[in-house]
Scaffold this motif. Sequence first.
Motif: not given
Length: 808
Positions: A389-415
Amino acid sequence: MQWLLCFCLSWNKTGAEIRYTVPEELSLGSVVGNIAKDLGLEVSEISFREMRIASVAGKQYFSVDLGKGELVVSDRIDRESHCGQSASCLLPLEVIIENPLQLHRVEVDIQDINDNAPHFQSSERTLKIAESTAPGMRFSLESAQDPDVGDNSLKSYTLSKNEHFSLEIKDQDDGRKVPELCLEKALDRENKARHQLLLTALDGGSPVRSGTSQIIIIVLDNNDNNPIFKHPLNKVSLNENTPQGTSFLKVEANDLDDGPNGEIEYSFGDHTAQSVKALFEIDPKTGEMYLKGTLDYESTPSYRIEIIAQDKGMPEMEGQCNVQIDVIDVNDNSPQISLTSKPSPVRENAPKGTVVALISARDPDSGDNGKVTLQIPPSYPFTLEPSISSHYALVTNGVLDRETFPEYSIEITATDAGSPPLTSKKTIPVRILDVNDNPPRFPDTAYTVYVNENNTPGYIICSVSALDMDFGDNAKISYSILDSKVQDVSVSSYIYINSDNGSIYSMHSFDYEKLKVFQIQVQAKDRGSPSLSSNVTVHVFILDQNDNAPAVIYPSTVMGSVSHQKMPRSAKAGHLTTKISAVDADSGHNAWISYRLVEATDSSLFSVNLYTGEVRTKRAVSEQDDSSQRLLIEIQDNGEPVQSATVTVNILLEDGLHEPISDFRQKTAEPSKRNSKITFYLIISLASVSVLSLLTFLILVVKCVRNSRSSSSCCIRRADSDGYKNPNRNLQLQLNTDGPIKYVEVLGGDMLSQSQSFRSCLSPVSEFSDFTLVKPSSTTDFQDMINVLDASLPDSTWTFESQQVSID
């Protein structure tokens, strides 16, 4: 003023300090004392020495009469404004005297006079006393104020006579006297409802000053009825977004008494919290309740307030009721996003479904207003999977490439599910861990390096640098040289590379005449596991330095240091006496040779051509010329610094030497078999020259059109076994028919290894012609070449060699 007749002016002098005592409120111009006399100065001195008064207090109350030397009052002195209630009031002064400079301190003690009368803040005071008040009750009265001090201050109070009241004085700890009104006899409102008294305050001055205040006593009727509310409990509901100032309830109570005893005033109970008083208010006269703050359902969903209705009787009577306020929730809170666990770094080769972080969401609103859903943009290689209840897991869902994106700033929207819905955003940083999936890369496909010959061992040739897109140890690069051969020797014997920074150093000094170019393979390897690598080729070109002096080919000095030549006395101007031939093992400008006559028996008889080395007569030989002429000829190259060699030629002038060929034939007569052999060689040489001339002409035409070089030099290159073009394969050809000597020279060779020389020499002064084949040899083995030529040609045989034309 009368008090001026009774004050005395006094002063005392202790050391350098003078003190005067004066009363306050002296008129302007009043004399304080003779300052000049007290300081031991003549009146005439004070003007000359520019005496002046400086007030330490800031305001200038005194000045000096320069004509009399007296200290006089220049401004009104009010002791009360200057010193207040202080018992001592000193005004410090500084007396400044110039020429010479002197400073004296003077103090003026300001004495108080009785110039202020006691006074009350209010001239009238009203007291309400119930007729049921028992005798002996005391009521505090207002104290009078007197700014004077000492005997001039407030001393006593008096009260006008009244059978019901008396006056008592109460001494405070700070010395003040507070008057109190004491009830001596019970009051009767029906007999007298109002009493009027006069309170007088007296000081101790002379004459005495006073002030008065009127005391009015109102006798109140007894209050014997309580106010009663119509509803003991009042309920009301308010939305939490109700605007401030909204009236939401009116309470009402009744009192059966008449007059003030029946007048009701509404208020909150004594134990009402301040937070409630900050939110609500009640009109004390009408009982109407207002909202003056902002409601928050999430903070307090309901309030229960006690309301008091109090009449104005003496004593006051009161009644009470309760008000219950229920707050209705509205969707006024945005969802809140929080991290249940800190985001974990993710390896760039992590499989899909790897859990990165646990996220929870809550909304303090109720009902649908508190139901929250989370979303992230689809462009991220991550997704949110609902958990409990009211909890979520953030999981990988694609190919990661550190040389292209060494860090992601993931914007989560709650409604939330309210109407209208409210949203909030939170940015979660996710760091991508490096995996060694990128080999080092060189910015260039190959490097070209130029090194001067005769370089110092340990000299840094160049530096190569590779870039690895990975991080940490995966990006740390070490450099090495792949083993290969240069002239059948391991390349590691020629160079050394710094494994940390890629700097390449020479192991020994290079010789251009032995080695002109070589290549090395540099490998860059990272420290990942497993490690990755890449290679790059470095072409090293050795640049020629002028380190070889010209070598004289003809005349040969092997048999001696002096060459002997013969010339007829009948020779005319321009007669070709001999030709000096020299070569230089260097290349380019360093190998350009020039000839110069340094010394001569008769410098007016012979000259040397600067470029060809031909020795010719400048004039006709005369009978007066010495029969033996000695020439010292210097051969210089065009390098820096210049290298040179010298040759000495002795020329014998002989009479009747008209047929040099027959004379030469007598000296060098050979069997007819040798002549036939030389003729055969000459035929082969001429045929070879013809073929090579045609081939050279065709090559020159093609290459000169391509390279747009000068007409005197064109290049022909062929691919060598190493896979790149060797610019050092040369073909040199020269044919000269000028003068009595005919000669042709064909040179071909690989500058990296060996060279071949073909020379054919013809001379009309020789009984035979000679063809010389020089076997393949090192280009630096000029002494062997000279020996071969010298063995085949006697000193009297003239061999000429023009400046070489290089065919690349």
